[in-house]
Design an enzyme around this catalytic site. Structure first.
Site, PDB file in Angstrom:
ATOM      1  N   ILE A  10      58.299  26.344  -1.078  1.00 11.61           N
ATOM      2  CA  ILE A  10      58.396  25.746   0.404  1.00 11.61           C
ATOM      3  C   ILE A  10      57.149  25.919   1.212  1.00 11.61           C
ATOM      4  O   ILE A  10      56.498  26.847   1.661  1.00 11.61           O
ATOM      5  CB  ILE A  10      59.499  27.001   1.140  1.00 11.61           C
ATOM      6  CG1 ILE A  10      60.545  26.955   0.475  1.00 11.61           C
ATOM      7  CG2 ILE A  10      59.773  26.538   2.528  1.00 11.61           C
ATOM      8  CD1 ILE A  10      61.469  28.054   0.806  1.00 11.61           C
ATOM      9  N   ASP A 112      52.193  30.945  -1.286  1.00  4.83           N
ATOM     10  CA  ASP A 112      51.766  30.103  -2.278  1.00  4.83           C
ATOM     11  C   ASP A 112      50.554  30.140  -2.835  1.00  4.83           C
ATOM     12  O   ASP A 112      50.449  30.007  -4.245  1.00  4.83           O
ATOM     13  CB  ASP A 112      51.930  28.769  -1.512  1.00  4.83           C
ATOM     14  CG  ASP A 112      51.059  28.903  -0.483  1.00  4.83           C
ATOM     15  OD1 ASP A 112      50.404  29.623  -0.042  1.00  4.83           O
ATOM     16  OD2 ASP A 112      50.834  27.452   0.177  1.00  4.83           O
ATOM     17  N   THR A 137      48.913  20.415   1.734  1.00 10.51           N
ATOM     18  CA  THR A 137      48.626  20.086   3.319  1.00 10.51           C
ATOM     19  C   THR A 137      47.011  20.602   3.589  1.00 10.51           C
ATOM     20  O   THR A 137      46.470  19.855   4.388  1.00 10.51           O
ATOM     21  CB  THR A 137      49.520  21.131   3.962  1.00 10.51           C
ATOM     22  OG1 THR A 137      50.780  20.570   3.554  1.00 10.51           O
ATOM     23  CG2 THR A 137      49.369  20.702   5.535  1.00 10.51           C
ATOM     24  N   THR A 190      38.817  -2.508   4.011  1.00 14.77           N
ATOM     25  CA  THR A 190      38.936  -1.298   4.576  1.00 14.77           C
ATOM     26  C   THR A 190      39.840  -0.298   3.701  1.00 14.77           C
ATOM     27  O   THR A 190      39.617   1.037   3.536  1.00 14.77           O
ATOM     28  CB  THR A 190      39.651  -1.249   5.938  1.00 14.77           C
ATOM     29  OG1 THR A 190      38.557  -2.018   6.890  1.00 14.77           O
ATOM     30  CG2 THR A 190      39.929   0.220   6.831  1.00 14.77           C
TER      31      THR A 190
END
Length: 263
Positions: A10, A112, A137, A190
């Protein structure tokens, strides 16, 4: 009747779901970490995930999770209890992680990171030191020496870096990390410039930090890549000894099996 474990990583952005048996993780899925849903909506989606993997909800004999989102845990507990008739076991709250935690404030380390470090040590016991690099993240470097978790490094994640760049830049193309070349190409668009910059930039950051960590950790040292972007980065870097995108889920499976706790 088959017996499988339902495993949950999670995270702040997503919940990675693993379905495992005694031999390993057999299937994995990703759902958004939505704290505004109900326990029923989550439970119904999880039951569908289990069926998609070829099992029935009644085949689930344990639900095990690590979580860095406390507000999501009650939803997961409700879903596991109602739809699988299992209590949710959280690491390290319900299942202790058998590593000596040498963080100055041990409670500050995300579950984690500890589970991934534990998994790396169990899967590769030979090297004196092992570094788990998780591309989530945030990009985290977690260091294990012997049976001790020493701590690590935290850097921006691929998505968070891209989001920060997009926030201050108009009309930024989406970053796909779809790079086929083994060496960086001088971008003539780009999109190409961004993709090559991110892939080879994060690869170079990893190589540089692992090289510096090798000077402060006891030899021999091995490095494992995990997380959603591990395969993309590892394809262009030779600093990894192992690539296991599902390392944390594998850690939860091993942790549960070693604990002797019944779900």
């Amino acid at each position: 009747m088959p017996s499988v474990f339902l495993l949950f990583d999670i995270g702040n952005t997503n919940v990675k779901i693993g379905i495992a048996d005694h031999d390993g993780v057999v299937a994995s899925y990703v759902l958004p970490t939505d704290t505004h849903q109900t326990g029923d909506s989550l439970g119904l989606r999880l039951a569908d995930v289990v069926r998609h993997a070829g099992f029935a909800p009644g085949d689930v004999t344990a639900c095990v999770a690590s979580s860095v989102v406390p507000s999501f845990n009650p939803l997961m507990r409700q879903a596991c209890g109602r739809y699988f008739d299992r209590r949710l076991l959280l690491a390290p709250e319900d299942i202790a992680i058998p590593l000596e935690n040498r963080y100055e404030r041990p409670q500050e380390v995300g579950a984690d990171r500890l589970v991934a470090a534990f998994a790396a040590r169990r899967l590769w016991p030979a090297p004196r030191s092992i570094v788990s690099v998780d591309y989530g993240t945030a990009t985290t470097f977690d260091c294990v020496q012997g049976e001790a978790y020493l701590g690590g490094l935290i850097c921006p994640g691929v998505h968070s870096a891209a989001g920060a760049l997009a926030a201050g830049t108009a009309r930024l193309p989406r970053i796909s990390l779809d790079v086929r070349e083994d060496l960086p190409v001088v971008g003539r668009s780009t999109s190409m410039s961004l993709n090559h910059g991110f892939v080879f930039g994060f690869a170079s950051m990893t190589e540089g930090l692992c090289h510096r960590l090798s000077a402060v950790l006891e030899a021999p040292m091995q490095v494992v890549a995990t997380g959603g972007f591990a395969s993309a980065i590892a394809r262009v870097s030779n600093c990894f000894d192992h690539v296991r995108p599902d390392l944390l889920l594998e850690g939860l499976r091993i942790l549960y099996m070693e604990s002797g706790i019944k779900g």
